[in-house]
Design a protein around this motif. Structure first.
Motif, PDB file in Angstrom:
ATOM      1  N   CYS A 268       9.887   1.362  -8.246  1.00  0.00           N
ATOM      2  CA  CYS A 268       9.576   0.379  -7.211  1.00  0.00           C
ATOM      3  C   CYS A 268       9.224  -0.958  -7.867  1.00  0.00           C
ATOM      4  O   CYS A 268       8.424  -1.004  -8.800  1.00  0.00           O
ATOM      5  CB  CYS A 268       8.422   0.896  -6.364  1.00  0.00           C
ATOM      6  SG  CYS A 268       7.889  -0.278  -5.123  1.00  0.00           S
TER       7      CYS A 268
ATOM      8  N   CYS B  31       8.871   5.101  -2.630  1.00  0.00           N
ATOM      9  CA  CYS B  31       9.247   3.801  -2.080  1.00  0.00           C
ATOM     10  C   CYS B  31      10.770   3.683  -1.989  1.00  0.00           C
ATOM     11  O   CYS B  31      11.501   4.520  -2.487  1.00  0.00           O
ATOM     12  CB  CYS B  31       8.678   2.691  -2.945  1.00  0.00           C
ATOM     13  SG  CYS B  31       6.920   2.915  -3.285  1.00  0.00           S
TER      14      CYS B  31
ATOM     15  N   CYS C 180       7.683  -0.717   0.042  1.00  0.00           N
ATOM     16  CA  CYS C 180       6.708  -0.035  -0.802  1.00  0.00           C
ATOM     17  C   CYS C 180       5.761   0.759   0.079  1.00  0.00           C
ATOM     18  O   CYS C 180       5.310   0.286   1.113  1.00  0.00           O
ATOM     19  CB  CYS C 180       5.935  -1.038  -1.653  1.00  0.00           C
ATOM     20  SG  CYS C 180       4.833  -0.207  -2.824  1.00  0.00           S
ATOM     21  N   MET C 181       5.469   1.983  -0.343  1.00  0.00           N
ATOM     22  CA  MET C 181       4.580   2.846   0.428  1.00  0.00           C
ATOM     23  C   MET C 181       3.135   2.679  -0.022  1.00  0.00           C
ATOM     24  O   MET C 181       2.239   3.277   0.546  1.00  0.00           O
ATOM     25  CB  MET C 181       4.992   4.310   0.262  1.00  0.00           C
ATOM     26  CG  MET C 181       6.429   4.608   0.654  1.00  0.00           C
ATOM     27  SD  MET C 181       6.820   4.176   2.366  1.00  0.00           S
ATOM     28  CE  MET C 181       5.855   5.413   3.243  1.00  0.00           C
ATOM     29  N   ARG C 182       2.890   1.878  -1.052  1.00  0.00           N
ATOM     30  CA  ARG C 182       1.535   1.787  -1.610  1.00  0.00           C
ATOM     31  C   ARG C 182       0.909   0.404  -1.452  1.00  0.00           C
ATOM     32  O   ARG C 182      -0.298   0.292  -1.317  1.00  0.00           O
ATOM     33  CB  ARG C 182       1.564   2.160  -3.096  1.00  0.00           C
ATOM     34  CG  ARG C 182       2.040   3.579  -3.347  1.00  0.00           C
ATOM     35  CD  ARG C 182       2.033   3.923  -4.811  1.00  0.00           C
ATOM     36  NE  ARG C 182       2.460   5.297  -5.047  1.00  0.00           N
ATOM     37  CZ  ARG C 182       3.724   5.683  -5.201  1.00  0.00           C
ATOM     38  NH1 ARG C 182       4.694   4.791  -5.176  1.00  0.00           N
ATOM     39  NH2 ARG C 182       4.018   6.950  -5.385  1.00  0.00           N
TER      40      ARG C 182
ATOM     41  N   ILE D  58       7.540  -3.227  -6.620  1.00  0.00           N
ATOM     42  CA  ILE D  58       6.233  -3.699  -6.163  1.00  0.00           C
ATOM     43  C   ILE D  58       5.099  -2.905  -6.826  1.00  0.00           C
ATOM     44  O   ILE D  58       4.182  -3.474  -7.402  1.00  0.00           O
ATOM     45  CB  ILE D  58       6.138  -3.586  -4.617  1.00  0.00           C
ATOM     46  CG1 ILE D  58       7.335  -4.295  -3.954  1.00  0.00           C
ATOM     47  CG2 ILE D  58       4.808  -4.129  -4.109  1.00  0.00           C
ATOM     48  CD1 ILE D  58       7.477  -5.772  -4.285  1.00  0.00           C
ATOM     49  N   CYS D  59       5.162  -1.552  -6.754  1.00  0.00           N
ATOM     50  CA  CYS D  59       4.062  -0.751  -7.314  1.00  0.00           C
ATOM     51  C   CYS D  59       4.448  -0.111  -8.661  1.00  0.00           C
ATOM     52  O   CYS D  59       3.619   0.535  -9.291  1.00  0.00           O
ATOM     53  CB  CYS D  59       3.613   0.317  -6.321  1.00  0.00           C
ATOM     54  SG  CYS D  59       4.828   1.617  -6.084  1.00  0.00           S
TER      55      CYS D  59
HETATM   56 ZN   LIG Z   1       6.172   0.893  -4.244  1.00  0.00          ZN
END
Ligand SMILES: [Zn+2]
Length: 265
Positions: free
Chosen positions: A14, A23, A32-34, A16-17
């Motif tokens: 990901c 994600c 993003c799931m976080r 982002i994270c």
């Molecule tokens: Zn993510």
């Protein structure tokens, strides 16, 4: 513009994270799931435009990692204690070869009263365990990640591998002399399969689809992500194992394979 959403992976984490799972991303955005953004997504994650600056992400303590068992150790213990006589009986009941069950890592898991099949990640490492009771009930050890069923012994160059659904269909394909890779259901693990094909240098794949809607849809989804030539075949029976039980040989299955053209050449 390609708006298709893809899953992140170890090779494509990901943006982002920086984590390898959960994600998603498309050509222009990450889901993003976080890490939160001001556009929540319907799946519970957040949309980040990739053209925006990447936000800071402070990783929470790895609670999930601590709670997940070491699947290799768990499997190894069951495996070492598995009575060869019991494995032989199981092979006879499934009408598959005992050697093949052994190669797939089948082990009796006494605390679950079920047979355990290791599920392997893109690198071939055990990352989860599928359980299968004699009643046919299927489930997985808590914390398992979905992965593929496969032998670790491959010829140096494999021309054709069959992609099957479930460990017992994979065992059936191997019992009649094919190299085979199984996935836990007719959908999913597409990235794992692509990676494993590269890892063991398979040149072409034949996807064996169960003769129903989800089976064919799942086969087509996998085919669409493969980088090697492929074919899809549908056994004339409920599944491949039923076909083998009725007497299908490697030559017969090859006959059916030869009636189709290679796609993606
Ligand atoms: Zn993510």
């Amino acid at each position: 513009m390609n708006n298709e959403w893809l899953r992140v992976s170890r090779y494509n984490p990901c943006r982002i994270c920086h984590k390898p799972d959960w994600c998603g991303y498309s050509e222009t955005a990450a889901c993003c799931m976080r890490v939160k953004s001001d556009s929540p997504a319907r799946n519970g994650g957040w949309i980040h435009r990739l053209s925006d600056p990447i936000p800071d992400y402070h990783r929470p303590p790895p609670r999930d990692d601590v709670l997940r068992p070491c699947f290799y150790t768990l499997w190894r213990v069951w495996r070492d204690k598995t009575d060869p006589g019991l494995l032989d009986e199981y092979a006879k009941a499934l009408v598959v070869s005992e050697q093949v069950l052994n190669d797939l890592g089948a082990a009796w898991a006494p605390e679950h009263g079920a047979w355990a099949f290791p599920m392997r990640d893109s690198a071939g490492k055990i990352d989860g365990i599928r359980l299968r009771a004699d009643s046919g009930r299927k489930w997985a050890v808590t914390g398992s990640h979905q992965g593929v069923f496969m032998s670790l012994t491959w010829p140096s160059a494999t021309d054709i591998a069959l992609i099957c659904e479930g460990p017992t269909d994979t065992a059936a394909a191997m019992s009649i002399g094919f190299m085979a890779i199984g996935r836990p259901s007719c959908l999913g693990c597409e990235r794992h399969i692509s990676d494993i094909i590269k890892l063991v240098a398979v040149r072409r794949v034949v996807i064996v689809a169960d003769n129903d809607g989800p089976g064919l849809a799942g086969a087509n989804k996998l085919a669409g992500q493969l980088k090697v030539p492929w074919k899809i075949i549908v056994p004339p029976t409920k599944d491949l194992r039923a076909w083998v039980r009725m007497g299908a040989t490697k030559a017969l299955v090859e006959c059916v394979i030869n009636q189709m053209l290679w796609r993606n050449i």
